[in-house]
Design a protein around this motif. Sequence first.
Motif, PDB file in Angstrom:
ATOM      1  N   MET A  54      45.040  25.586  50.081  1.00  0.00           N
ATOM      2  CA  MET A  54      46.062  26.614  49.873  1.00  0.00           C
ATOM      3  C   MET A  54      45.434  27.979  49.618  1.00  0.00           C
ATOM      4  SD  MET A  54      48.872  24.448  47.664  1.00  0.00           S
ATOM      5  CE  MET A  54      50.102  25.747  47.723  1.00  0.00           C
ATOM      6  N   LEU A  55      44.359  28.027  48.836  1.00  0.00           N
ATOM      7  CA  LEU A  55      43.665  29.298  48.591  1.00  0.00           C
ATOM      8  C   LEU A  55      43.109  29.874  49.897  1.00  0.00           C
ATOM      9  CD1 LEU A  55      41.664  28.599  45.294  1.00  0.00           C
ATOM     10  CD2 LEU A  55      43.584  30.173  45.581  1.00  0.00           C
ATOM     11  N   SER A  56      42.518  29.004  50.715  1.00  0.00           N
ATOM     12  CA  SER A  56      41.936  29.451  51.978  1.00  0.00           C
ATOM     13  C   SER A  56      43.012  30.007  52.913  1.00  0.00           C
ATOM     14  CB  SER A  56      41.200  28.293  52.659  1.00  0.00           C
ATOM     15  OG  SER A  56      40.177  27.788  51.834  1.00  0.00           O
ATOM     16  N   VAL A  57      44.153  29.316  52.975  1.00  0.00           N
ATOM     17  CA  VAL A  57      45.250  29.766  53.840  1.00  0.00           C
ATOM     18  C   VAL A  57      45.817  31.094  53.343  1.00  0.00           C
ATOM     19  CG1 VAL A  57      47.596  29.243  54.640  1.00  0.00           C
ATOM     20  CG2 VAL A  57      45.842  27.456  54.666  1.00  0.00           C
ATOM     21  N   VAL A  58      45.940  31.254  52.032  1.00  0.00           N
ATOM     22  CA  VAL A  58      46.439  32.524  51.478  1.00  0.00           C
ATOM     23  C   VAL A  58      45.506  33.672  51.849  1.00  0.00           C
ATOM     24  CG1 VAL A  58      46.821  33.802  49.336  1.00  0.00           C
ATOM     25  CG2 VAL A  58      47.762  31.507  49.582  1.00  0.00           C
ATOM     26  N   VAL A  59      44.194  33.441  51.729  1.00  0.00           N
ATOM     27  CA  VAL A  59      43.222  34.472  52.099  1.00  0.00           C
ATOM     28  C   VAL A  59      43.336  34.800  53.584  1.00  0.00           C
ATOM     29  CG1 VAL A  59      40.760  35.005  52.316  1.00  0.00           C
ATOM     30  CG2 VAL A  59      41.612  33.885  50.256  1.00  0.00           C
ATOM     31  N   PHE A  80      35.069  30.531  65.079  1.00  0.00           N
ATOM     32  CA  PHE A  80      35.173  29.233  65.759  1.00  0.00           C
ATOM     33  C   PHE A  80      33.984  28.993  66.687  1.00  0.00           C
ATOM     34  CE2 PHE A  80      39.957  29.878  65.270  1.00  0.00           C
ATOM     35  CZ  PHE A  80      40.009  29.085  64.133  1.00  0.00           C
ATOM     36  N   LEU A  81      33.616  29.997  67.457  1.00  0.00           N
ATOM     37  CA  LEU A  81      32.484  29.831  68.367  1.00  0.00           C
ATOM     38  C   LEU A  81      31.181  29.651  67.597  1.00  0.00           C
ATOM     39  CD1 LEU A  81      33.389  32.526  71.061  1.00  0.00           C
ATOM     40  CD2 LEU A  81      33.583  30.038  71.282  1.00  0.00           C
ATOM     41  N   GLY A  82      31.022  30.437  66.521  1.00  0.00           N
ATOM     42  CA  GLY A  82      29.813  30.324  65.708  1.00  0.00           C
ATOM     43  C   GLY A  82      29.697  28.981  65.022  1.00  0.00           C
ATOM     44  N   PHE A  83      30.812  28.501  64.421  1.00  0.00           N
ATOM     45  CA  PHE A  83      30.792  27.205  63.758  1.00  0.00           C
ATOM     46  C   PHE A  83      30.610  26.080  64.770  1.00  0.00           C
ATOM     47  CE2 PHE A  83      33.461  29.004  60.070  1.00  0.00           C
ATOM     48  CZ  PHE A  83      32.308  29.356  59.392  1.00  0.00           C
ATOM     49  N   GLY A  84      31.145  26.270  65.983  1.00  0.00           N
ATOM     50  CA  GLY A  84      30.962  25.262  67.019  1.00  0.00           C
ATOM     51  C   GLY A  84      29.500  25.103  67.386  1.00  0.00           C
ATOM     52  N   LYS A 157      31.664  25.351  55.408  1.00  0.00           N
ATOM     53  CA  LYS A 157      32.072  25.710  56.761  1.00  0.00           C
ATOM     54  C   LYS A 157      33.557  25.440  56.996  1.00  0.00           C
ATOM     55  CE  LYS A 157      30.435  22.989  59.822  1.00  0.00           C
ATOM     56  NZ  LYS A 157      29.454  22.317  60.685  1.00  0.00           N
ATOM     57  N   SER A 158      34.068  24.323  56.475  1.00  0.00           N
ATOM     58  CA  SER A 158      35.470  23.986  56.688  1.00  0.00           C
ATOM     59  C   SER A 158      36.402  24.968  55.983  1.00  0.00           C
ATOM     60  CB  SER A 158      35.753  22.555  56.213  1.00  0.00           C
ATOM     61  OG  SER A 158      35.452  22.413  54.845  1.00  0.00           O
ATOM     62  N   GLN A 159      35.979  25.481  54.806  1.00  0.00           N
ATOM     63  CA  GLN A 159      36.812  26.459  54.103  1.00  0.00           C
ATOM     64  C   GLN A 159      36.892  27.767  54.895  1.00  0.00           C
ATOM     65  OE1 GLN A 159      35.203  28.534  50.826  1.00  0.00           O
ATOM     66  NE2 GLN A 159      37.177  29.082  49.947  1.00  0.00           N
ATOM     67  N   LEU A 160      35.755  28.234  55.377  1.00  0.00           N
ATOM     68  CA  LEU A 160      35.738  29.473  56.156  1.00  0.00           C
ATOM     69  C   LEU A 160      36.514  29.310  57.461  1.00  0.00           C
ATOM     70  CD1 LEU A 160      32.009  30.521  55.638  1.00  0.00           C
ATOM     71  CD2 LEU A 160      34.027  31.313  54.390  1.00  0.00           C
ATOM     72  N   THR A 162      39.070  27.328  57.885  1.00  0.00           N
ATOM     73  CA  THR A 162      40.490  27.320  57.523  1.00  0.00           C
ATOM     74  C   THR A 162      41.000  28.740  57.334  1.00  0.00           C
ATOM     75  OG1 THR A 162      40.280  25.164  56.446  1.00  0.00           O
ATOM     76  CG2 THR A 162      42.190  26.492  55.851  1.00  0.00           C
ATOM     77  N   ILE A 163      40.197  29.592  56.703  1.00  0.00           N
ATOM     78  CA  ILE A 163      40.571  31.006  56.528  1.00  0.00           C
ATOM     79  C   ILE A 163      40.759  31.664  57.898  1.00  0.00           C
ATOM     80  CG2 ILE A 163      39.767  33.261  55.720  1.00  0.00           C
ATOM     81  CD1 ILE A 163      38.353  31.792  53.425  1.00  0.00           C
ATOM     82  N   GLY A 164      39.804  31.425  58.802  1.00  0.00           N
ATOM     83  CA  GLY A 164      39.907  31.999  60.141  1.00  0.00           C
ATOM     84  C   GLY A 164      41.107  31.474  60.904  1.00  0.00           C
ATOM     85  N   LEU A 165      41.396  30.197  60.750  1.00  0.00           N
ATOM     86  CA  LEU A 165      42.533  29.589  61.437  1.00  0.00           C
ATOM     87  C   LEU A 165      43.848  30.156  60.909  1.00  0.00           C
ATOM     88  CD1 LEU A 165      43.041  27.428  63.608  1.00  0.00           C
ATOM     89  CD2 LEU A 165      43.302  25.759  61.774  1.00  0.00           C
ATOM     90  N   ALA A 166      43.945  30.329  59.595  1.00  0.00           N
ATOM     91  CA  ALA A 166      45.167  30.870  58.997  1.00  0.00           C
ATOM     92  C   ALA A 166      45.387  32.326  59.377  1.00  0.00           C
ATOM     93  CB  ALA A 166      45.118  30.731  57.477  1.00  0.00           C
ATOM     94  N   ALA A 167      44.301  33.043  59.663  1.00  0.00           N
ATOM     95  CA  ALA A 167      44.427  34.447  60.073  1.00  0.00           C
ATOM     96  C   ALA A 167      44.925  34.569  61.504  1.00  0.00           C
ATOM     97  CB  ALA A 167      43.074  35.149  59.932  1.00  0.00           C
ATOM     98  N   ASP A 168      44.761  33.505  62.281  1.00  0.00           N
ATOM     99  CA  ASP A 168      45.089  33.567  63.708  1.00  0.00           C
ATOM    100  C   ASP A 168      46.267  32.681  64.097  1.00  0.00           C
ATOM    101  OD1 ASP A 168      44.257  34.951  66.053  1.00  0.00           O
ATOM    102  OD2 ASP A 168      43.487  33.079  66.872  1.00  0.00           O
ATOM    103  N   GLU A 169      46.648  31.752  63.223  1.00  0.00           N
ATOM    104  CA  GLU A 169      47.738  30.826  63.525  1.00  0.00           C
ATOM    105  C   GLU A 169      48.808  30.909  62.441  1.00  0.00           C
ATOM    106  OE1 GLU A 169      48.019  29.136  66.240  1.00  0.00           O
ATOM    107  OE2 GLU A 169      46.007  29.378  67.088  1.00  0.00           O
ATOM    108  N   ASN A 170      49.883  30.161  62.629  1.00  0.00           N
ATOM    109  CA  ASN A 170      50.963  30.140  61.648  1.00  0.00           C
ATOM    110  C   ASN A 170      50.458  29.524  60.336  1.00  0.00           C
ATOM    111  OD1 ASN A 170      53.334  28.850  60.186  1.00  0.00           O
ATOM    112  ND2 ASN A 170      54.397  30.010  61.771  1.00  0.00           N
ATOM    113  N   PRO A 171      50.504  30.280  59.224  1.00  0.00           N
ATOM    114  CA  PRO A 171      49.947  29.776  57.958  1.00  0.00           C
ATOM    115  C   PRO A 171      50.618  28.494  57.469  1.00  0.00           C
ATOM    116  CG  PRO A 171      50.314  32.148  57.839  1.00  0.00           C
ATOM    117  CD  PRO A 171      50.965  31.670  59.090  1.00  0.00           C
ATOM    118  N   LEU A 172      51.919  28.362  57.695  1.00  0.00           N
ATOM    119  CA  LEU A 172      52.617  27.148  57.253  1.00  0.00           C
ATOM    120  C   LEU A 172      52.073  25.926  57.976  1.00  0.00           C
ATOM    121  CD1 LEU A 172      54.831  25.710  55.655  1.00  0.00           C
ATOM    122  CD2 LEU A 172      56.439  26.288  57.503  1.00  0.00           C
TER     123      LEU A 172
END
Length: 226
Positions: A54-59, A80-84, A157-160, A162-172
């Motif tokens: 939840m903290l990661s998604v809020v950020v 995403f590309l870097g973590f991949g 890595k998974s927290q970062l 998640t932050i990137g995903l929430a910034a680009d996708e629907n947070p819910l």
Amino acid sequence: MTLSVAQGFTKSLAMTILSEIGDKTFIAAAILAMRHPRRLVLAGCLSAMIVMTMLSVVVGWAAPNLISRNLTHHIATLLFLGFGCWSLWEGFHGEGDDGELDEVEKKLDADFQGVKGASKGKDDDEKKKSRPFLTQFLSPILLQAFTITFFGEWGDKSQLATIGLAADENPLGVVLGGILGQTLCTVTAVIGGKSLASQISERVVGIFGGFLFIIFGIQSFLSPVH
């Protein structure tokens, strides 16, 4: 469920499962569950994972309000590309699977010796059943499981991702998918995670996760900013 929520949910669920299965917090939850009451370990680990998600998604959700959405979109793509690439490199060139399991087990052994008096197996488990609910909730075992998991995930890595995903996708969708993924992984770890962690190939999981991150990155690069 709208398309944007479903897309965020699916991406978050897949990313969470492939990121968490067999990692250090997964192994730690499995070992703790073998030494302490499972319900306390599950409550501590799962609550830490949910709070972290939840903290990661809020950020991630707040990021587009602080800087331009166009910039956050490109940052998410690069993440995403870097973590991949990072996951693929670890999968192909990382050390053996037993190394991380042994490392986590040694750390927990040292910690367990220091708090040995806090829990004495089944006898203490029976005694805790007669204690008030609040006392059980504030159990040292639950707090230990929470802190080990929370700080183990912090900056991971998974927290970062998640932050990137929430910034680009629907947070819910991201938070629902992340919580479901964390729940599935944590329950698996508590029920029989050590056996699973010693049998699955972390390299294979890392390679699959790396390809998944790269696919997300390509999809993000090709999709318009919204």
